[in-house]
Design a protein around this motif. Sequence first.
Motif, PDB file in Angstrom:
ATOM      1  N   LEU A 211       3.890  10.247   2.170  1.00 21.71           N
ATOM      2  CA  LEU A 211       2.545   9.679   2.268  1.00 21.71           C
ATOM      3  C   LEU A 211       2.021   9.760   3.697  1.00 21.71           C
ATOM      4  CD1 LEU A 211       1.353   6.519   0.454  1.00 21.71           C
ATOM      5  CD2 LEU A 211       0.866   6.755   2.874  1.00 21.71           C
ATOM      6  N   LEU A 212       2.862   9.399   4.677  1.00 18.98           N
ATOM      7  CA  LEU A 212       2.418   9.419   6.063  1.00 18.98           C
ATOM      8  C   LEU A 212       2.130  10.845   6.542  1.00 18.98           C
ATOM      9  CD1 LEU A 212       4.739   6.734   7.724  1.00 18.98           C
ATOM     10  CD2 LEU A 212       2.429   6.468   6.819  1.00 18.98           C
ATOM     11  N   VAL A 213       2.941  11.788   6.099  1.00 17.71           N
ATOM     12  CA  VAL A 213       2.675  13.183   6.464  1.00 17.71           C
ATOM     13  C   VAL A 213       1.346  13.637   5.888  1.00 17.71           C
ATOM     14  CG1 VAL A 213       3.441  15.560   6.079  1.00 17.71           C
ATOM     15  CG2 VAL A 213       5.095  13.818   6.787  1.00 17.71           C
ATOM     16  N   SER A 214       1.074  13.242   4.647  1.00 17.76           N
ATOM     17  CA  SER A 214      -0.195  13.615   4.022  1.00 17.76           C
ATOM     18  C   SER A 214      -1.378  13.064   4.809  1.00 17.76           C
ATOM     19  CB  SER A 214      -0.221  13.113   2.581  1.00 17.76           C
ATOM     20  OG  SER A 214      -1.474  13.346   1.981  1.00 17.76           O
TER      21      SER A 214
ATOM     22  N   GLN B 171       0.820  -1.205   0.000  1.00 16.51           N
ATOM     23  CA  GLN B 171       0.000   0.000   0.000  1.00 16.51           C
ATOM     24  C   GLN B 171       0.860   1.264   0.000  1.00 16.51           C
ATOM     25  OE1 GLN B 171      -1.649  -2.858   1.178  1.00 16.51           O
ATOM     26  NE2 GLN B 171      -2.786  -2.322  -0.647  1.00 16.51           N
ATOM     27  N   LEU B 172       2.008   1.208   0.682  1.00 18.52           N
ATOM     28  CA  LEU B 172       2.860   2.392   0.756  1.00 18.52           C
ATOM     29  C   LEU B 172       3.619   2.645  -0.546  1.00 18.52           C
ATOM     30  CD1 LEU B 172       4.293   2.168   4.374  1.00 18.52           C
ATOM     31  CD2 LEU B 172       2.421   3.561   3.512  1.00 18.52           C
ATOM     32  N   ARG B 173       3.617   1.671  -1.452  1.00 20.04           N
ATOM     33  CA  ARG B 173       4.223   1.903  -2.768  1.00 20.04           C
ATOM     34  C   ARG B 173       3.259   2.592  -3.720  1.00 20.04           C
ATOM     35  NH1 ARG B 173       6.245  -4.263  -3.544  1.00 20.04           N
ATOM     36  NH2 ARG B 173       7.496  -4.421  -1.652  1.00 20.04           N
ATOM     37  N   ASP B 174       1.993   2.658  -3.347  1.00 22.36           N
ATOM     38  CA  ASP B 174       0.972   3.241  -4.208  1.00 22.36           C
ATOM     39  C   ASP B 174       0.909   4.745  -3.964  1.00 22.36           C
ATOM     40  OD1 ASP B 174      -1.197   3.939  -5.693  1.00 22.36           O
ATOM     41  OD2 ASP B 174      -2.668   2.842  -4.488  1.00 22.36           O
ATOM     42  N   PRO B 175       1.270   5.560  -4.953  1.00 20.95           N
ATOM     43  CA  PRO B 175       1.244   7.016  -4.725  1.00 20.95           C
ATOM     44  C   PRO B 175      -0.162   7.562  -4.502  1.00 20.95           C
ATOM     45  CG  PRO B 175       1.673   6.518  -7.036  1.00 20.95           C
ATOM     46  CD  PRO B 175       1.743   5.221  -6.304  1.00 20.95           C
ATOM     47  N   TRP B 176      -1.187   6.793  -4.857  1.00 20.79           N
ATOM     48  CA  TRP B 176      -2.572   7.228  -4.680  1.00 20.79           C
ATOM     49  C   TRP B 176      -3.200   6.647  -3.424  1.00 20.79           C
ATOM     50  CZ3 TRP B 176      -3.802  11.095  -7.703  1.00 20.79           C
ATOM     51  CH2 TRP B 176      -3.161  11.244  -8.920  1.00 20.79           C
ATOM     52  N   PHE B 177      -2.385   6.045  -2.578  1.00 22.02           N
ATOM     53  CA  PHE B 177      -2.932   5.393  -1.384  1.00 22.02           C
ATOM     54  C   PHE B 177      -3.712   6.368  -0.503  1.00 22.02           C
ATOM     55  CE2 PHE B 177      -2.144   4.523   3.156  1.00 22.02           C
ATOM     56  CZ  PHE B 177      -2.912   3.380   3.292  1.00 22.02           C
ATOM     57  N   ALA B 178      -3.140   7.540  -0.251  1.00 23.19           N
ATOM     58  CA  ALA B 178      -3.803   8.508   0.634  1.00 23.19           C
ATOM     59  C   ALA B 178      -5.157   8.927   0.065  1.00 23.19           C
ATOM     60  CB  ALA B 178      -2.905   9.736   0.832  1.00 23.19           C
ATOM     61  N   GLN B 179      -5.210   9.186  -1.231  1.00 20.61           N
ATOM     62  CA  GLN B 179      -6.474   9.596  -1.841  1.00 20.61           C
ATOM     63  C   GLN B 179      -7.527   8.487  -1.759  1.00 20.61           C
ATOM     64  OE1 GLN B 179      -3.507  10.122  -2.933  1.00 20.61           O
ATOM     65  NE2 GLN B 179      -3.267  12.189  -3.766  1.00 20.61           N
TER      66      GLN B 179
ATOM     67  N   THR C  50       8.990  -3.108   8.439  1.00 20.33           N
ATOM     68  CA  THR C  50       9.421  -3.547   7.116  1.00 20.33           C
ATOM     69  C   THR C  50       8.935  -2.611   6.021  1.00 20.33           C
ATOM     70  OG1 THR C  50       7.474  -4.997   7.010  1.00 20.33           O
ATOM     71  CG2 THR C  50       9.535  -5.974   7.764  1.00 20.33           C
ATOM     72  N   CYS C  51       7.932  -1.781   6.315  1.00 19.92           N
ATOM     73  CA  CYS C  51       7.440  -0.819   5.312  1.00 19.92           C
ATOM     74  C   CYS C  51       8.411   0.326   5.081  1.00 19.92           C
ATOM     75  CB  CYS C  51       6.097  -0.231   5.748  1.00 19.92           C
ATOM     76  SG  CYS C  51       4.749  -1.424   5.885  1.00 19.92           S
TER      77      CYS C  51
END
Length: 570
Positions: A425-428, A382-390, A413-414
């Motif tokens: 991503l986490l900041v977003s 999921q963290l490799r997906d740039p659209w995860f946050a959206q 491991t992430c």
Amino acid sequence: MAAERPRTPADEPGPSGPHGPAPAVDRADRDLMALAIASAAVIMFVGNGASIMPVVVRALQGAGLPPDRLLTNALLLNIALIIFGLRRYRDLVEEVRERRLAETRARELADHDPLTGCLNRRAIARATDDLIAGSSARGEEVGFLMIDVDNFKRINDANGHSVGDGVLQVCARRIAELLPPRGLLARLGGDEFACVVPFAAGRPEPVEDFARRIAQHVARPVPVTRGELEVTVSVGIARSDALGDQDVLDAQALLHKAGIAMYQAKKAGKNNHRWFDPAMERDLRDRHALERALRSGIAAGDFVPYYQQQIDIATGRITGFEMLARWQSERYGHIGPEDFIPLAEEIGVIGDLSERLIRQALHDAREWDPALTLAVNISPLQLRDPWFAQRLLKLLIESNFPPHRLELEVTETCLHENLAQVRSLLVSLRNQGITISLDDFGSGYSSLSQLQSLPFDRLKIDRAFVSPMTGCAESATIVRAISSLGEGLGLPVTAEGVESAEIAAELRELGNLQAQGYLYGRPESAEQTRARLAALGLIASPALPAPAAPDAAAPAGTAPGPADPLSDVA
């Protein structure tokens, strides 16, 4: 890395054009006509010369009349035609030689890999069938070895395809140096090679020794422009005398069995070899059946969220729940997340599975007391997906669920794939009000600098340290150290795996911690969780209809989902 397709005779532009056999037929017709004309010219020369040459000789001697001019011209024309025929014959001889060379080259290209010079997949199949037949007549058996270069894609990506081609050439040469008499070597495609060797019936030891020597010989460093590359191979071996009763003894059967054994060698850690065993094929069939059941189970809604309580260890008050995925298969019964989550990730359906579970969990938690939180695990995928946050925020909006009540748990491991992308991503997500927890702290490779640079709101101590702490001084020391670290950084701490009152008592001495584990109850379904909360007066609103999944009709795995409900078995 795919090899360049060998050129075939059809690819070669002929003298008359590239449009098929018609020009070649026309050229052959002209060749026959030229030969016929030359032959006729020779016959006419013989006939005319017999009548004209004596007259010419007498005329030159002054003893007769000059020859007839018409016959003389005919003779000269015959001579010209003979010269033309001889030149054309010479050209025909040269064309035949060139055609034979081209046919020989075409046969070589059709049967050999242009990069390594080994046989190709088509040629090795024919050669193996011939070797099987010949070995059977001599009372021998045949061993088929499939050889795969480990981590070859990484070599290509890091060094370029030209270096990858060089590595393949070196591997082919090193394998060929060990090939026994009557042995065959082929490149099947990409980074896969095959060797076929005969051996005495009932004595397969030389084949295993050959596989072992291949692994050792290929594993020597490969020199490249910028230094050396470490290359290893995994080898799968199949024997002609160890196929099932249902199998036809041919090259395709041996290739299939050796391929299964090779993938088992890779699963066992690479850089080794494995013999084919019928149990491997049964396991593979079972795995494929499980994959089909998983795909159909997602579409049928067989995966449901369960919830495990999170407790304030000082007061015993419920502070929230962690969502855990559960699968009750009609065919297989209960299957734990440690089995189906990795499989779902591997076959590319984890996105659809996650989205359905998250959507249902948000609906369930919407009627809980507003003070209760919902924790969900996410994975490296999921963290490799740039659209995860959206994607995640879209689910929150659809469910009308407050972001501050959602807690995302990220394992250590992430953090090692792309730290910059993870931080962004986490900041977003955190800026939207979502809480970020570092899960299983202490069991991975997280550094203290990451705790400072990444926006974590909570630490979760891995159950591997919490569960044994009453009888293990080292585990208790680690738990106390993490608790002190969290206090110093201003991060609240949750301890997982609290299974006894003694563990709870020790944790209570460490300060204001949260805890979850069997001591406070096993994971429960949505209905059981709601009943528990209703008894405690922690239901804020009546149940609302579950939102319909917008992609319910879409095939599983068509797009990555917003989160991955990874969980420990509980």
